[in-house]
Design a protein around this motif. Structure first.
Motif: not given
Length: 233
Positions: A5-23
């Protein structure tokens, strides 16, 4: 060793990109909907002309509503991705920060229903024949005003979201402290403007128009520097 479950979780890097693109998408869609469409159609203190403008540009008005709904959905995505991005710093505070943004997005969605009400008033349905044109125009203008006031109230909640976000950015060792300070100032700007409009009938300042710069910088920081982080989750 990570669990499945941890391995499948989203990484901080991916979260940063998703947040940046959405913003970034929000930074484009919201001004188009508000300033390029809605504010052009609205004539303050003139319900008849406002309704005539909307009727003559009903397609653009509908597009503004769709864009506003897209912005609200993107706000929820940003709340989720920023929670993941800041969770290593303080999980509980990051969760509260995310929920405040979700609450703001919900208030904004409710406010947007008033614009849908304008469409219903101008639909020409048989049951509307009980109202005169003047009454329909007044009701439409009241709905537009309710949308603006609901959005302004929601921005107070958004301001508190930014205060917590700025605090988390200040405490995070992997972020520039100046960015946290700028986000704090942006939050204060929204809170002061929102409270001022509620408490003072003649309030005409727009502090947030000058303090929002931190939000812009955050977008590009997330897109450029955020995806290069090497922080261990």
């Amino acid at each position: 060793m990570k669990t499945q479950s941890q391995a499948a979780d989203i990484s901080m890097k991916s979260a940063a990109v998703i947040a940046g693109v959405s913003l970034l998408l929000m930074a484009v869609l919201a001004p188009v909907a508000n300033f390029s469409i809605l504010q052009i159609l609205i004539v303050p203190d003139n319900a008849a002309e406002t309704v005539n403008n909307i009727t003559a540009n009903i397609g653009a008005f509908r597009m503004a509503i769709v864009l506003f709904l897209a912005v609200a959905v993107l706000d929820i995505v940003v709340a989720w991705s920023l929670y993941i991005f800041l969770k290593p710093q303080n999980k509980s505070l990051s969760l509260l920060t995310g929920w405040l943004r979700v609450v703001y997005a919900t208030i904004f969605l409710v406010a947007a229903t008033h614009l849908i009400n304008v469409l219903q008033l101008l639909s020409g349905a048989d049951y509307l024949s009980a109202f005169t044109n003047s009454q329909l125009q007044t009701q439409a203008m009241l709905s537009i005003t309710a949308f603006n006031q609901g959005w302004e109230f929601g921005l107070i909640i958004f301001g508190f979201h930014l205060l917590l976000l700025g605090y988390l950015l200040l405490k995070a060792g992997y972020m520039r402290k100046i960015l946290g300070i700028l986000i704090l100032l942006a939050g204060l700007g929204y809170i002061i403007d929102g409270a001022g409009k509620i408490l003072l009938p003649d309030y005409n300042l727009s502090i947030s128009m000058f303090t929002f710069i931190g939000e812009v910088i955050l977008i590009f920081w997330l897109l450029i520097a955020g995806r290069k982080l090497t922080v261990t989750q």
